[in-house]
Design a protein around this motif. Structure first.
Motif, PDB file in Angstrom:
ATOM      1  N   TRP A 198       2.304  -0.412   2.192  1.00 38.08           N
ATOM      2  CA  TRP A 198       1.456   0.875   1.535  1.00 38.08           C
ATOM      3  C   TRP A 198       0.033   0.876   2.010  1.00 38.08           C
ATOM      4  CZ3 TRP A 198       4.061  -1.048  -3.658  1.00 38.08           C
ATOM      5  CH2 TRP A 198       5.113  -0.310  -4.178  1.00 38.08           C
ATOM      6  N   HIS A 199      -0.660  -0.191   2.239  1.00 37.01           N
ATOM      7  CA  HIS A 199      -2.115  -0.069   2.622  1.00 37.01           C
ATOM      8  C   HIS A 199      -2.073   0.414   3.818  1.00 37.01           C
ATOM      9  CE1 HIS A 199      -4.519  -2.228  -0.179  1.00 37.01           C
ATOM     10  NE2 HIS A 199      -3.564  -3.241  -0.214  1.00 37.01           N
ATOM     11  N   TYR A 200      -1.180   0.292   5.037  1.00 35.15           N
ATOM     12  CA  TYR A 200      -1.085   0.806   6.173  1.00 35.15           C
ATOM     13  C   TYR A 200      -0.689   1.967   6.246  1.00 35.15           C
ATOM     14  CZ  TYR A 200      -0.222   1.469  11.209  1.00 35.15           C
ATOM     15  OH  TYR A 200      -0.375   2.071  12.414  1.00 35.15           O
ATOM     16  N   PHE A 201       0.365   2.686   5.750  1.00 43.84           N
ATOM     17  CA  PHE A 201       0.988   3.953   5.865  1.00 43.84           C
ATOM     18  C   PHE A 201       0.465   5.055   4.963  1.00 43.84           C
ATOM     19  CE2 PHE A 201       4.510   1.217   7.079  1.00 43.84           C
ATOM     20  CZ  PHE A 201       4.640   1.704   8.599  1.00 43.84           C
ATOM     21  N   ILE A 202      -0.003   4.741   3.828  1.00 41.82           N
ATOM     22  CA  ILE A 202      -0.242   5.752   2.736  1.00 41.82           C
ATOM     23  C   ILE A 202      -1.858   5.905   2.669  1.00 41.82           C
ATOM     24  CG2 ILE A 202      -0.275   6.403   0.329  1.00 41.82           C
ATOM     25  CD1 ILE A 202       2.318   5.031   0.028  1.00 41.82           C
ATOM     26  N   PRO A 203      -2.383   7.013   3.106  1.00 38.78           N
ATOM     27  CA  PRO A 203      -3.882   7.083   3.130  1.00 38.78           C
ATOM     28  C   PRO A 203      -4.494   7.092   1.545  1.00 38.78           C
ATOM     29  CG  PRO A 203      -2.682   8.838   4.280  1.00 38.78           C
ATOM     30  CD  PRO A 203      -1.736   8.236   3.652  1.00 38.78           C
ATOM     31  N   VAL A 204      -5.797   6.447   1.600  1.00 42.78           N
ATOM     32  CA  VAL A 204      -6.353   6.126   0.315  1.00 42.78           C
ATOM     33  C   VAL A 204      -6.225   7.567  -0.593  1.00 42.78           C
ATOM     34  CG1 VAL A 204      -8.306   5.200  -0.907  1.00 42.78           C
ATOM     35  CG2 VAL A 204      -7.604   4.035   1.325  1.00 42.78           C
ATOM     36  N   LEU A 211       2.089   6.998  -5.015  1.00 45.58           N
ATOM     37  CA  LEU A 211       2.062   5.371  -5.981  1.00 45.58           C
ATOM     38  C   LEU A 211       1.563   5.711  -7.221  1.00 45.58           C
ATOM     39  CD1 LEU A 211       1.119   2.820  -3.273  1.00 45.58           C
ATOM     40  CD2 LEU A 211       3.578   3.544  -4.020  1.00 45.58           C
ATOM     41  N   SER A 212       2.220   6.085  -8.515  1.00 42.29           N
ATOM     42  CA  SER A 212       1.765   6.257  -9.670  1.00 42.29           C
ATOM     43  C   SER A 212       2.680   5.926 -10.882  1.00 42.29           C
ATOM     44  CB  SER A 212       1.422   7.800  -9.999  1.00 42.29           C
ATOM     45  OG  SER A 212       2.579   8.560  -9.893  1.00 42.29           O
ATOM     46  N   GLY A 213       2.258   5.599 -11.872  1.00 44.42           N
ATOM     47  CA  GLY A 213       2.914   5.212 -12.906  1.00 44.42           C
ATOM     48  C   GLY A 213       3.954   6.100 -13.449  1.00 44.42           C
ATOM     49  N   GLY A 214       5.010   5.786 -13.757  1.00 46.44           N
ATOM     50  CA  GLY A 214       6.107   6.523 -14.231  1.00 46.44           C
ATOM     51  C   GLY A 214       7.092   6.985 -13.199  1.00 46.44           C
ATOM     52  N   MET A 215       6.879   6.628 -12.093  1.00 45.24           N
ATOM     53  CA  MET A 215       7.838   6.771 -10.760  1.00 45.24           C
ATOM     54  C   MET A 215       9.056   6.168 -10.984  1.00 45.24           C
ATOM     55  SD  MET A 215       5.662   7.652  -7.432  1.00 45.24           S
ATOM     56  CE  MET A 215       4.552   9.399  -7.191  1.00 45.24           C
ATOM     57  N   THR A 216      10.059   6.476 -10.221  1.00 44.95           N
ATOM     58  CA  THR A 216      11.514   5.895 -10.205  1.00 44.95           C
ATOM     59  C   THR A 216      11.572   5.294  -8.850  1.00 44.95           C
ATOM     60  OG1 THR A 216      12.478   7.813  -9.962  1.00 44.95           O
ATOM     61  CG2 THR A 216      12.306   7.130 -12.277  1.00 44.95           C
ATOM     62  N   ALA A 217      12.468   4.179  -8.847  1.00 45.91           N
ATOM     63  CA  ALA A 217      12.481   3.460  -7.512  1.00 45.91           C
ATOM     64  C   ALA A 217      13.928   2.743  -7.455  1.00 45.91           C
ATOM     65  CB  ALA A 217      11.560   2.772  -7.223  1.00 45.91           C
ATOM     66  N   VAL A 218      14.194   2.399  -6.295  1.00 44.20           N
ATOM     67  CA  VAL A 218      15.597   1.463  -6.159  1.00 44.20           C
ATOM     68  C   VAL A 218      15.139   0.833  -5.009  1.00 44.20           C
ATOM     69  CG1 VAL A 218      18.031   1.430  -4.759  1.00 44.20           C
ATOM     70  CG2 VAL A 218      17.147   3.255  -6.823  1.00 44.20           C
ATOM     71  N   ASP A 219      15.331  -0.528  -5.341  1.00 46.00           N
ATOM     72  CA  ASP A 219      15.145  -1.755  -4.116  1.00 46.00           C
ATOM     73  C   ASP A 219      16.402  -2.158  -3.831  1.00 46.00           C
ATOM     74  OD1 ASP A 219      14.524  -3.747  -2.830  1.00 46.00           O
ATOM     75  OD2 ASP A 219      13.312  -4.868  -4.303  1.00 46.00           O
ATOM     76  N   LEU A 220      17.080  -1.847  -2.648  1.00 44.43           N
ATOM     77  CA  LEU A 220      18.186  -2.221  -2.118  1.00 44.43           C
ATOM     78  C   LEU A 220      18.091  -3.679  -1.554  1.00 44.43           C
ATOM     79  CD1 LEU A 220      19.335   1.207  -0.193  1.00 44.43           C
ATOM     80  CD2 LEU A 220      20.019   0.173  -2.569  1.00 44.43           C
ATOM     81  N   GLY A 221      19.051  -4.667  -1.803  1.00 43.63           N
ATOM     82  CA  GLY A 221      18.977  -6.040  -1.428  1.00 43.63           C
ATOM     83  C   GLY A 221      17.752  -6.813  -1.899  1.00 43.63           C
ATOM     84  N   ALA A 222      17.595  -6.493  -3.409  1.00 43.05           N
ATOM     85  CA  ALA A 222      16.247  -6.845  -3.999  1.00 43.05           C
ATOM     86  C   ALA A 222      15.998  -8.657  -4.200  1.00 43.05           C
ATOM     87  CB  ALA A 222      16.220  -6.124  -5.567  1.00 43.05           C
ATOM     88  N   ALA A 223      17.032  -9.207  -4.708  1.00 40.33           N
ATOM     89  CA  ALA A 223      16.811 -10.479  -5.029  1.00 40.33           C
ATOM     90  C   ALA A 223      16.087 -11.339  -4.021  1.00 40.33           C
ATOM     91  CB  ALA A 223      18.230 -11.335  -5.075  1.00 40.33           C
ATOM     92  N   PRO A 224      15.296 -12.368  -4.415  1.00 38.52           N
ATOM     93  CA  PRO A 224      14.641 -12.576  -5.851  1.00 38.52           C
ATOM     94  C   PRO A 224      13.892 -11.419  -6.598  1.00 38.52           C
ATOM     95  CG  PRO A 224      13.645 -13.872  -4.391  1.00 38.52           C
ATOM     96  CD  PRO A 224      14.532 -13.106  -3.400  1.00 38.52           C
ATOM     97  N   GLY A 225      13.341 -10.526  -5.754  1.00 37.64           N
ATOM     98  CA  GLY A 225      12.410  -9.470  -6.133  1.00 37.64           C
ATOM     99  C   GLY A 225      11.183  -9.344  -5.739  1.00 37.64           C
ATOM    100  N   GLY A 226      10.783  -9.784  -4.656  1.00 40.34           N
ATOM    101  CA  GLY A 226       9.702  -9.776  -3.884  1.00 40.34           C
ATOM    102  C   GLY A 226       9.063  -8.366  -3.821  1.00 40.34           C
TER     103      GLY A 226
END
Length: 359
Positions: A198-204, A211-226
């Motif tokens: 996120w630091h590298y790809f997304i301009p400040v 990246l803001s609160g209330g957005m939705t996401a899916v983490d594929l292959g998530a465990a244990p959750g890093g």
């Protein structure tokens, strides 16, 4: 002006061959020809250009962020050897006079055990060198803007490479390394890979957009959750897809729904803002999965890792990225695709695919 025909590129130790193949290919596409030099595990590559000032031409022509395996680069003079221990500054200053004017100095070492042992010396020597150059008018005042940055790559106490890099076309971090502190609450160290991405790809200036609160996401292959931990930290609501167990503290956040399903067959109930994926599988299979999500319109952004094979790693990256780009273009989908082997990556690269944008 002094001839700058050598590009010096920092990379991850063990990936010199891939870095060399990539810079050779990109330079050839731009009509800049030369040959690479490197030793295994030295964590940097030299590309010697045939034409005078070919390295400067490369820095003006190539987009640094388009390189996957290079962390940092600069256009260099010939290597400075046998610097006198009693006065290293004077001979270096004599060469600085022939370089493009700079207002800052970045001192670097190789990202190896030997290089890291030089950190203390390099930092102190760089401070003394900068003061001397500024006093003699060879380094512009700090507040004066310049196109170029002076860079010194220290090999040992008597040997270094001296060159310049365009400030707007190089990494702002020495050796291209963004230092991050591991958050003790995170379930695994893999969390740093997504934070660095996120630091590298997304301009400040566009962080709130992506990246803001209330957005939705899916983490594929998530465990244990890093990676899920990073999404929750951004106040997103996450579907974590993995047959393995998730971190208990993370599940208590109330922002995570755990689906014990196969990440390759899972389909979200509705499109999400982010899909992230750090699955250990063949890069071609993960690329196909990313394409499926893009073609189905299941996410606006995808951050994913491609785990690289032991051999032909550069060729495999080229095949996967070109295939993804070709299929998206054929489907008429606007996109932006960036890829980089980040500092916290190991035998992998990280990719950001943002859909419905200009490439």
């Amino acid at each position: 002006m002094t001839d700058l025909n050598t590009l010096l590129l920092h990379c991850r130790s063990g990936f010199e061959k891939e870095c060399a193949a990539e810079i050779t290919a990109r330079c050839a596409e731009a009509g800049i020809y030369g040959y690479p030099q490197f030793e295994p595990s030295q964590a940097y590559v030299l590309f010697i250009c045939y034409e005078a000032n070919g390295a400067l031409a490369a820095m003006r022509t190539l987009r640094f962020r388009s390189l996957v395996f290079a962390r940092q680069w600069c256009a260099c003079l010939s290597r400075l050897d046998d610097l006198p221990a009693h006065d290293r500054i004077t001979p270096i200053a004599g060469h600085v006079a022939g370089l493009p004017q700079s207002s800052e100095l970045m001192v670097e070492v190789a990202d190896t055990t030997e290089g890291r042992e030089l950190h203390g010396f390099a930092r102190k020597f760089g401070s003394a060198l900068a003061q001397s150059l500024r006093r003699d008018g060879l380094l512009l005042p700090r507040k004066q803007r310049a196109e170029w940055r002076l860079q010194l790559f220290v090999l040992d106490g008597r040997t270094c490479w001296l060159g310049v890099a365009r400030i707007d076309n190089s990494s702002p971090w020495p050796m291209g390394i963004l230092r991050l502190k591991f958050p003790q609450q995170a379930p695994s160290r893999s969390t740093l890979k997504l934070e660095e991405a996120w630091h590298y790809f997304i301009p400040v200036r566009r962080k709130d957009e992506f990246l803001s609160g209330g957005m939705t996401a899916v983490d594929l292959g998530a465990a244990p959750g890093g990676w899920t931990w990073q999404l929750v930290k951004q106040h997103m609501f996450v579907i974590a897809v993995d047959n393995g167990p998730m971190n208990a503290d993370l599940m208590e956040s109330g922002q995570v729904e755990h689906r014990r399903e196969d990440a390759f067959t899972f389909a979200p109930p509705k499109p999400v803002d982010w899909m992230v994926c750090d699955i250990v599988d063949k890069p071609a299979r993960v690329t196909e999965l990313m394409l499926q999500w893009a073609l189905n319109g299941w996410c606006r952004n995808a951050m994913f890792n491609l785990k690289l094979p032991m051999k032909q790693r550069f060729d495999e990256v080229e095949r996967c990225l070109e295939y993804l780009q070709r299929e998206l273009a054929a489907a008429g989908i606007g996109y932006r695709l960036d890829a980089r082997q980040l500092y916290h990556d190991r035998e992998e690269i990280t990719c950001w695919l943002s859909l419905n944008q200009a490439g």
